[in-house]
Scaffold this motif. Structure first.
Motif, PDB file in Angstrom:
ATOM      1  N   PHE A 146       0.861  -1.176   0.000  1.00  0.00           N
ATOM      2  CA  PHE A 146       0.000   0.000   0.000  1.00  0.00           C
ATOM      3  C   PHE A 146       0.900   1.229   0.000  1.00  0.00           C
ATOM      4  N   ILE A 147       0.870   1.985  -1.104  1.00  0.00           N
ATOM      5  CA  ILE A 147       1.663   3.199  -1.237  1.00  0.00           C
ATOM      6  C   ILE A 147       0.747   4.393  -1.010  1.00  0.00           C
ATOM      7  N   MET A 148       1.116   5.197  -0.018  1.00  0.00           N
ATOM      8  CA  MET A 148       0.288   6.329   0.374  1.00  0.00           C
ATOM      9  C   MET A 148       1.078   7.629   0.279  1.00  0.00           C
ATOM     10  N   GLY A 149       0.338   8.707   0.213  1.00  0.00           N
ATOM     11  CA  GLY A 149       0.940  10.029   0.217  1.00  0.00           C
ATOM     12  C   GLY A 149      -0.132  11.047  -0.119  1.00  0.00           C
ATOM     13  N   ILE A 150       0.186  12.304   0.077  1.00  0.00           N
ATOM     14  CA  ILE A 150      -0.748  13.371  -0.233  1.00  0.00           C
ATOM     15  C   ILE A 150      -0.647  13.678  -1.729  1.00  0.00           C
ATOM     16  N   VAL A 151      -1.485  14.555  -2.211  1.00  0.00           N
ATOM     17  CA  VAL A 151      -1.499  14.971  -3.612  1.00  0.00           C
ATOM     18  C   VAL A 151      -0.084  15.331  -4.068  1.00  0.00           C
ATOM     19  N   ALA A 152       0.312  14.814  -5.239  1.00  0.00           N
ATOM     20  CA  ALA A 152       1.591  15.128  -5.889  1.00  0.00           C
ATOM     21  C   ALA A 152       2.815  14.641  -5.124  1.00  0.00           C
ATOM     22  N   SER A 153       2.653  13.581  -4.352  1.00  0.00           N
ATOM     23  CA  SER A 153       3.805  13.031  -3.638  1.00  0.00           C
ATOM     24  C   SER A 153       4.561  12.004  -4.472  1.00  0.00           C
ATOM     25  N   GLY A 154       4.000  11.593  -5.601  1.00  0.00           N
ATOM     26  CA  GLY A 154       4.667  10.632  -6.474  1.00  0.00           C
ATOM     27  C   GLY A 154       4.119   9.220  -6.369  1.00  0.00           C
ATOM     28  N   LYS A 155       2.964   9.068  -5.740  1.00  0.00           N
ATOM     29  CA  LYS A 155       2.376   7.744  -5.497  1.00  0.00           C
ATOM     30  C   LYS A 155       2.173   6.939  -6.774  1.00  0.00           C
ATOM     31  N   THR A 156       1.493   7.531  -7.734  1.00  0.00           N
ATOM     32  CA  THR A 156       1.143   6.804  -8.952  1.00  0.00           C
ATOM     33  C   THR A 156       2.386   6.434  -9.742  1.00  0.00           C
ATOM     34  N   THR A 157       3.282   7.373  -9.907  1.00  0.00           N
ATOM     35  CA  THR A 157       4.520   7.117 -10.650  1.00  0.00           C
ATOM     36  C   THR A 157       5.304   5.983 -10.002  1.00  0.00           C
ATOM     37  N   LYS A 217       3.858  21.358  -4.156  1.00  0.00           N
ATOM     38  CA  LYS A 217       3.162  22.510  -4.745  1.00  0.00           C
ATOM     39  C   LYS A 217       3.574  22.714  -6.207  1.00  0.00           C
ATOM     40  N   ILE A 218       4.851  22.575  -6.480  1.00  0.00           N
ATOM     41  CA  ILE A 218       5.337  22.701  -7.864  1.00  0.00           C
ATOM     42  C   ILE A 218       4.760  21.582  -8.722  1.00  0.00           C
ATOM     43  N   ARG A 219       4.744  20.368  -8.204  1.00  0.00           N
ATOM     44  CA  ARG A 219       4.202  19.234  -8.961  1.00  0.00           C
ATOM     45  C   ARG A 219       2.719  19.415  -9.281  1.00  0.00           C
ATOM     46  N   ILE A 220       1.967  19.968  -8.336  1.00  0.00           N
ATOM     47  CA  ILE A 220       0.539  20.199  -8.575  1.00  0.00           C
ATOM     48  C   ILE A 220       0.361  21.131  -9.764  1.00  0.00           C
ATOM     49  N   LEU A 221       1.070  22.232  -9.758  1.00  0.00           N
ATOM     50  CA  LEU A 221       0.956  23.196 -10.854  1.00  0.00           C
ATOM     51  C   LEU A 221       1.447  22.594 -12.176  1.00  0.00           C
ATOM     52  N   SER A 222       2.568  21.912 -12.138  1.00  0.00           N
ATOM     53  CA  SER A 222       3.126  21.298 -13.341  1.00  0.00           C
ATOM     54  C   SER A 222       2.154  20.273 -13.926  1.00  0.00           C
ATOM     55  N   ARG A 223       1.580  19.437 -13.074  1.00  0.00           N
ATOM     56  CA  ARG A 223       0.616  18.435 -13.525  1.00  0.00           C
ATOM     57  C   ARG A 223      -0.603  19.109 -14.148  1.00  0.00           C
ATOM     58  N   PRO A 266      -9.625  18.820 -15.546  1.00  0.00           N
ATOM     59  CA  PRO A 266      -8.515  19.617 -15.019  1.00  0.00           C
ATOM     60  C   PRO A 266      -8.782  21.120 -15.118  1.00  0.00           C
ATOM     61  N   ASP A 267      -9.758  21.581 -14.377  1.00  0.00           N
ATOM     62  CA  ASP A 267     -10.105  22.997 -14.421  1.00  0.00           C
ATOM     63  C   ASP A 267      -9.492  23.736 -13.223  1.00  0.00           C
ATOM     64  N   PHE A 268      -9.757  25.039 -13.171  1.00  0.00           N
ATOM     65  CA  PHE A 268      -9.200  25.859 -12.097  1.00  0.00           C
ATOM     66  C   PHE A 268      -9.702  25.401 -10.726  1.00  0.00           C
ATOM     67  N   GLN A 269     -10.947  24.954 -10.653  1.00  0.00           N
ATOM     68  CA  GLN A 269     -11.490  24.491  -9.366  1.00  0.00           C
ATOM     69  C   GLN A 269     -10.729  23.266  -8.860  1.00  0.00           C
ATOM     70  N   MET A 270     -10.391  22.338  -9.762  1.00  0.00           N
ATOM     71  CA  MET A 270      -9.630  21.157  -9.342  1.00  0.00           C
ATOM     72  C   MET A 270      -8.239  21.568  -8.867  1.00  0.00           C
ATOM     73  N   LEU A 271      -7.616  22.516  -9.562  1.00  0.00           N
ATOM     74  CA  LEU A 271      -6.305  23.017  -9.131  1.00  0.00           C
ATOM     75  C   LEU A 271      -6.412  23.608  -7.723  1.00  0.00           C
ATOM     76  N   ARG A 272      -7.430  24.429  -7.495  1.00  0.00           N
ATOM     77  CA  ARG A 272      -7.641  25.009  -6.158  1.00  0.00           C
ATOM     78  C   ARG A 272      -7.856  23.918  -5.116  1.00  0.00           C
ATOM     79  N   ASN A 273      -8.644  22.900  -5.474  1.00  0.00           N
ATOM     80  CA  ASN A 273      -8.901  21.795  -4.542  1.00  0.00           C
ATOM     81  C   ASN A 273      -7.606  21.082  -4.150  1.00  0.00           C
ATOM     82  N   MET A 274      -6.743  20.857  -5.115  1.00  0.00           N
ATOM     83  CA  MET A 274      -5.487  20.158  -4.811  1.00  0.00           C
ATOM     84  C   MET A 274      -4.639  20.942  -3.820  1.00  0.00           C
ATOM     85  N   TYR A 275      -4.581  22.259  -3.990  1.00  0.00           N
ATOM     86  CA  TYR A 275      -3.845  23.082  -3.026  1.00  0.00           C
ATOM     87  C   TYR A 275      -4.568  23.104  -1.673  1.00  0.00           C
ATOM     88  N   LYS A 276      -5.886  23.126  -1.701  1.00  0.00           N
ATOM     89  CA  LYS A 276      -6.673  23.111  -0.465  1.00  0.00           C
ATOM     90  C   LYS A 276      -6.448  21.795   0.298  1.00  0.00           C
TER      91      LYS A 276
END
Length: 165
Positions: free
Chosen positions: A7-18, A98-104, A119-129
């Motif tokens: 089980f690989i865990m992490g927060i948004v943009a931590s590299g889990k999927t990769t 934070k950089i990975r979120i924006l880059s993605r 992948p709209d602005f609301q989803m980007l805001r949600n990821m930072y939230k």
């Protein structure tokens, strides 16, 4: 083929999927993206399953044997902590996430990277939230991990800091 449940865990943009996809390939283990447990698509619309449905799908996945599953922590995933032979927590620094979120987001907007959501602005805001919320909940997560320290591996950028909590 390995016989193992990871089980690989992490927060948004931590590299889990990769990381999970690469490890799955190297170990010849089935890969499960846990977002597909939470959501399913009907005519291009993402529909969220109930927590009970999610748990049922997790039990079905586990019954098949070995697996590598990746996702953020959700209460419906809690049973995976007990099922897993190894839990890997990916915890890169906040600035890097934070950089990975924006880059993605940019890659998804221009069609270079696929995603299962809009992948709209609301989803980007949600990821930072979600990232900010997570940073305020670290101690709670440490408590969730506590019973599983014997099989927990924490991966940070500095290998000297990779240790159990």
């Amino acid at each position: 083929m390995w016989k193992m449940k990871i089980f690989i865990m992490g927060i948004v943009a931590s590299g889990k999927t990769t990381y999970a996809k690469e490890l799955s390939k190297q170990m010849s283990l089935p890969f499960v993206e846990l977002d597909s447990v939470v959501y399913y698509n009907v005519d291009g619309v993402r529909i969220k399953r109930t927590p009970e449905e999610q748990v049922q799908i997790i039990h079905e996945m586990d019954a098949k044997g070995s697996w590598i599953a990746e996702g953020v922590y959700r209460p419906s995933y809690h049973l995976l902590l007990g099922m897993a032979d190894v839990i890997i927590w990916l915890d890169p620094p906040l600035w890097k996430r934070k950089i990975r979120i924006l880059s993605r987001h940019v890659k998804q907007m221009i069609g270079v990277e696929k995603c299962a959501y809009k992948p709209d602005f609301q989803m980007l805001r949600n990821m930072y939230k979600w990232t900010k919320h997570f940073e305020g909940q670290r101690e709670e997560l440490n408590g969730i991990f506590h019973p599983y320290l014997d099989k927990l591996i924490i991966v940070r950028d500095d290998p000297a800091n990779n240790r159990a909590i």
